[in-house]
Design an enzyme around this catalytic site. Structure first.
Site, PDB file in Angstrom:
ATOM      1  N   HIS A 213      45.574  34.780   7.018  1.00  0.00           N
ATOM      2  CA  HIS A 213      45.360  35.805   8.043  1.00  0.00           C
ATOM      3  C   HIS A 213      43.992  35.789   8.681  1.00  0.00           C
ATOM      4  CE1 HIS A 213      48.942  38.414   7.909  1.00  0.00           C
ATOM      5  NE2 HIS A 213      49.058  37.975   6.668  1.00  0.00           N
TER       6      HIS A 213
ATOM      7  N   LYS B  49      35.265  42.202  17.013  1.00  0.00           N
ATOM      8  CA  LYS B  49      36.203  42.860  17.943  1.00  0.00           C
ATOM      9  C   LYS B  49      35.475  43.427  19.172  1.00  0.00           C
ATOM     10  CE  LYS B  49      39.592  44.146  14.313  1.00  0.00           C
ATOM     11  NZ  LYS B  49      40.983  43.849  14.717  1.00  0.00           N
TER      12      LYS B  49
ATOM     13  N   LYS C 106      41.341  50.085  16.901  1.00  0.00           N
ATOM     14  CA  LYS C 106      41.461  49.032  15.887  1.00  0.00           C
ATOM     15  C   LYS C 106      40.281  49.207  14.950  1.00  0.00           C
ATOM     16  CE  LYS C 106      41.389  45.929  19.267  1.00  0.00           C
ATOM     17  NZ  LYS C 106      42.333  44.861  18.958  1.00  0.00           N
ATOM     18  N   ARG C 107      40.278  48.499  13.800  1.00  0.00           N
ATOM     19  CA  ARG C 107      39.117  48.582  12.928  1.00  0.00           C
ATOM     20  C   ARG C 107      37.850  48.254  13.727  1.00  0.00           C
ATOM     21  NH1 ARG C 107      40.054  49.443   7.277  1.00  0.00           N
ATOM     22  NH2 ARG C 107      37.799  49.225   7.165  1.00  0.00           N
TER      23      ARG C 107
ATOM     24  N   THR D 278      47.950  42.737  16.454  1.00  0.00           N
ATOM     25  CA  THR D 278      49.287  43.288  16.703  1.00  0.00           C
ATOM     26  C   THR D 278      49.167  44.520  17.594  1.00  0.00           C
ATOM     27  OG1 THR D 278      49.102  44.444  14.594  1.00  0.00           O
ATOM     28  CG2 THR D 278      50.442  42.440  14.626  1.00  0.00           C
TER      29      THR D 278
ATOM     30  N   LYS E 236      51.625  46.133  20.621  1.00  0.00           N
ATOM     31  CA  LYS E 236      52.123  47.509  20.685  1.00  0.00           C
ATOM     32  C   LYS E 236      51.745  48.165  22.008  1.00  0.00           C
ATOM     33  CE  LYS E 236      50.442  47.947  16.419  1.00  0.00           C
ATOM     34  NZ  LYS E 236      49.981  48.529  15.136  1.00  0.00           N
TER      35      LYS E 236
END
Ligand SMILES: *Cc1c(COP(=O)(O)O)cnc(C)c1O
Length: 832
Positions: free
Chosen positions: A375, A571, A565-566, A673, A677
């Site tokens: 992952h 990110k 998101k985290r 993901t 969504k």
């Protein structure tokens, strides 16, 4: 299992016959609901609390779910089907009740039944506390896969850990993240059933003894110095119009004989203390992004749940009268990341030491049983356990790992590998303190290894596991992640779901590819109008919740631009902040009011020990305070940080978003993901060519995706040639103005140290290339605004995004796993 009780059995074998009242009509449900309230809870309506009503409803529904499960088991047995065991240290199922109602197709019946009792379904749905047994994407993926396994009728069971405290609860105090414990079991958990007889002993510590018998055969025995019991808690997970499967979570309990010696000596309190300490194993979920390498309790958790799960799988195999030599024919075991990878050594131990197979035989079974999903490419997240820790905790497993390694090294010596490659591939890393590379153990011990998007699987084979890919090219494959569109569209966005079904029928619920049928309506004026009306409704709903959660008012007509998101530097939430500050400065300094009104919504947890991530949350809230309280700006811009992002919140946020921020540095996000969504709910994406963004863009068309930033290759080249963020800073006037604002009194309230760590990091290292990608991001955002000001065009792009999201259903992912990896087939369910 064959039931020996023919009388009971006969109740099940007739199709359509169940035991007791588990009917789905309104009257049946009402009767069951009141029975649960009276006879399971011993409550009468005048004293019953909302939680009592919620529990009664949950138990009513659980009966119906178990009925489906019992039918599914029968079918598995009848077809003698090959099955999947899914091993994951994390699950993030979200609330169960709504999803079960959706999948039983009784949402409206229940709503009416409750209304007739003067109860409101939405209020009861809201009572449910979700199981936060995961950190984010990885745990949510496992739960999406369970939904699809059950819906597709794949014989399967999922194993994990029943953490007493899940992911911490996040509050924002004075702009900072504050953590508290997640007491998800506090009001009881009506969805689980304890199985006291399904329990296994797990050992730790001690030493091993080697002995040769008369035939000079080596026998190895492990003399552990402590033991603990794992007890199964089962939660049924129902698919849509289909089977149900079990999520089996293990809880640690002290064994009866928990320290007999101390007890007999009368040292009762010492014994109890030891008992409590041993039960700590399943107390709490570790937040990720922290350095877990030395954390003994984390390794104990991993081994604990793997050991229980493998013993359970062996129990099932033997129960069916099968030999362990054929375990791999009946079961395949999927390792969700390296967290359960000690399973490779544990299965070997069980087969060798407990069931007395020869090494060759045991190894053949083991490496044909496991498949491993990687992952992450982040080096800090690739698990390594110190040899010293393994020696203390799992001495027998360390021996097995050494033996696997020595046989593996002998094998690869026969190929043309350089010495350097061999030491790179070894399971043991002995540069510095010796550690075991768990990803290598998982790779060597599995028949297939997959990444989670096309880009990520490619990088896995070119970088992290390149030597293994050279050795065993056929072992490597890709399965792009997916999400369950039932929870994340049908359940959480019922209005859009209804509009879609009105146009193309309901087949999309089981075949998401059918959404393609929406394409032909993308140019229909009337359909576009209805489409945007639904979006506006969802935005109002989101705005109401934002008001409730944060006190901040946002106008639902604004462009709602979301990054949830985290929180992690890769990110790049802080890149979004730089963009927001550039708009702020344009309004303040340049008196530019041509910016379309926009609400920026952030959400996500930072690992408690991740200094930079917590600083970024403070930065977001500080920018929010500045902007939201400035009358010159706050008609145009709003900035919101939604506390405690969870599945429940996610189901509210994705449907209300106009724009989805997927702006990680290329090469870092394995798949994502959240990106799926959002797009499934009609948000347009601004993003980099990272993870599954690449495939989403391919599907929806490049003209319907706002792309910016360097590619993975360009990132690599940039780093290789030497990256100088300071040069970019000094050469880009506007960017310099934005960055310097991080140090301004207006933002920091006179504390120059507040954002200095962020500022210094960006100017000097900028490991995630924010400055490099900044201009391309800001320019692409201008393009976003241009399209936003053409509502017809925006609506068209939104429809075309949804129409082309068929590939990103987790049903497709699970079909891929079945075909490319597991070789498992669906059972045929008899319709009732
Ligand atoms: C989907 C989801 C995630 C993963 O989001 P990414 O944007 O892919 O990182 C994390 N948390 C929750 C609650 C989710 O539903």
């Amino acid at each position: 299992m064959k039931s020996s009780n023919k009388k009971i059995e006969s109740y099940f074998t007739k199709p359509g016959v169940g035991i007791g009242n588990v009917g789905l009509s309104k009257e049946d449900i009402k009767t069951s609901f009141l029975e649960k309230l009276f006879y399971s809870l011993g409550r009468i309506p005048v004293v019953a609390t909302q939680n009592d009503f919620y529990i009664s409803l949950a138990l009513t529904i659980r009966d119906r779910v178990f009925r489906k499960y019992v039918k599914s088991l029968e079918q598995y047995a009848e077809e003698d089907a090959r099955g999947v065991a899914y091993l994951s240290a994390e699950y993030l199922p979200g609330p169960h009740l709504g999803n079960n109602l959706l999948n039983l197709e009784i949402m409206e019946e229940i709503r009416e039944a409750l209304a007739e009792l003067s109860l409101d379904l939405d209020e009861l749905l809201n009572e449910e506390v979700e199981p936060g047994l995961g950190n984010g994407g990885l745990g949510r993926l496992a739960s999406c896969y369970m939904d699809s396994l059950a819906t597709l009728g794949i014989p399967s069971i999922a194993y994990g850990i029943r953490y007493e405290f899940g992911i911490f609860k996040q509050e924002i105090q004075n702009g900072w993240q504050v953590e508290s414990t997640d007491k998800w079991l506090h009001n009881g958990n009506p969805w689980e059933v304890i199985r006291p007889e399904i329990s296994f002993i797990v050992n730790f510590g001690g030493h091993t003894k080697h002995r040769r018998d008369d035939d000079n055969k080596l026998h190895i025995e492990w003399f552990p110095d402590s033991e603990i019991k794992g007890i199964a808690y089962d939660t049924p997970i129902l698919g849509y119009q289909s089977t149900a499967i079990i999520l089996r979570l293990w809880k640690a309990e002290a064994t009866e004989s928990f320290d007999f010696a101390a007890y007999n000596l009368g040292d009762y309190y010492r014994a109890v203390e030891k008992k409590m300490r041993s039960e700590n194993i399943t107390k709490v979920l570790y937040p990720n992004d922290e350095n877990l390498s030395g954390k003994e309790l984390r390794l104990k958790q991993q081994y604990f749940f793997v050991c229980c799960s493998l013993q359970d799988i062996i129990r099932l195999q033997l129960l069916q009268g099968r030999k362990l030599e054929t375990l791999h024919e009946k079961f395949t075991i999927q390792l969700n990341d390296t967290h359960p990878s000690i399973a490779v050594a544990e299965l070997m131990r069980l087969l060798l030491d407990e069931h007395h197979l020869e090494w060759e035989e045991a190894w053949k079974v083991t490496k044909n049983t496991f498949a491993y999903t990687n992952h992450t490419l982040l080096p800090e997240a690739l698990e390594k356990w110190p040899v010293s820790l393994l020696r203390n905790l799992l001495p027998r497993h360390l021996e097995i790992i050494y033996e696997i390694n020595s046989r593996f090294i002998s094998e690869i010596r026969e190929h043309d590998f350089t010495g350097e490659q061999i030491s790179r591939m070894s399971l043991v890393d002995d540069r510095g303190e010796p550690t075991i590379r768990m990803a290598h153990l998982a790779t060597v011990g599995s028949y297939k290894v997959n990444g989670v998007s096309a880009l990520h699987s490619g990088l896995l084979q070119e970088q992290v596991l390149q030597d293994f890919a050279q050795l065993w090219p056929e072992k490597f494959t890709n399965v792009t992640n997916g999400v369950t569109h039932r929870r994340f569209l049908a359940l959480s966005n019922p209005r859009l779901a209804a509009l879609i079904s009105e146009k193309i029928g309901k087949d999309w619920l089981t075949h998401l590819d059918k959404l393609k049928g929406l394409e032909s309506f993308a140019d229909e004026e009337d359909f576009r109008r209805k489409w945007m009306e639904v979006k506006l409704h969802n935005k109002k709903n989101l705005a109401n919740h934002i008001k409730e959660l944060t006190g901040i008012t946002i106008n639902p007509e604004m462009l709602i631009d979301v990054q949830v998101k985290r929180i992690h530097e890769y990110k790049r939430q802080h890149l979004k902040v730089l963009h927001i500050l550039s708009l702020y400065l344009r309004i303040k300094k340049d008196k530019d009011t041509n910016i379309p009104p926009t609400a920026f919504v952030f959400g996500g947890k930072a690992a408690p020990g991740y200094f930079m991530a917590k600083r970024i949350i403070k930065l977001i809230t500080a920018v929010g305070d500045l902007i939201n309280n400035d009358p010159e700006v706050n008609e145009i811009l709003k900035v919101v940080f939604l506390p405690n992002f969870s599945v429940k919140l996610a189901q509210l946020v994705y449907p209300g978003a106009d724009l989805s921020e997927q702006i990680s540095m290329a090469g870092k996000e394995a798949s994502g993901t959240g990106n799926m969504k959002f797009a499934l709910n009609g948000a347009l994406t601004v993003g980099t060519l990272d993870g599954a963004n690449v495939e989403i863009r391919e599907e929806v068309g490049e003209e319907n995706f706002f792309l910016f930033g360097l590619t993975t290759k360009e990132v690599e080249n940039k780093k290789a040639e030497g990256y100088h963020p300071y040069k970019i800073y000094s050469e880009n006037e506007k960017l310099k103005r934005v960055l310097d604002f991080l140090m301004s009194d207006e933002l920091t309230n006179g504390d120059p140290e507040l954002f200095r760590p962020v500022y210094d990091n960006l100017l000097n290292q900028d490991p995630y290339l924010l400055l490099e990608d900044y201009q391309s991001y800001v320019d692409q955002m201008e393009n976003v605004y241009k399209v936003w000001q053409d509502p017809g065009k925006w609506a068209r792009m939104s429809i075309l995004n949804v129409a082309n999201m068929g590939r990103f259903s987790s049903d497709r992912s699970i079909r891929d796993y079945c075909e490319k990896i597991w070789k498992v087939e669906a059972v045929k369910m008899q319709s009732e």
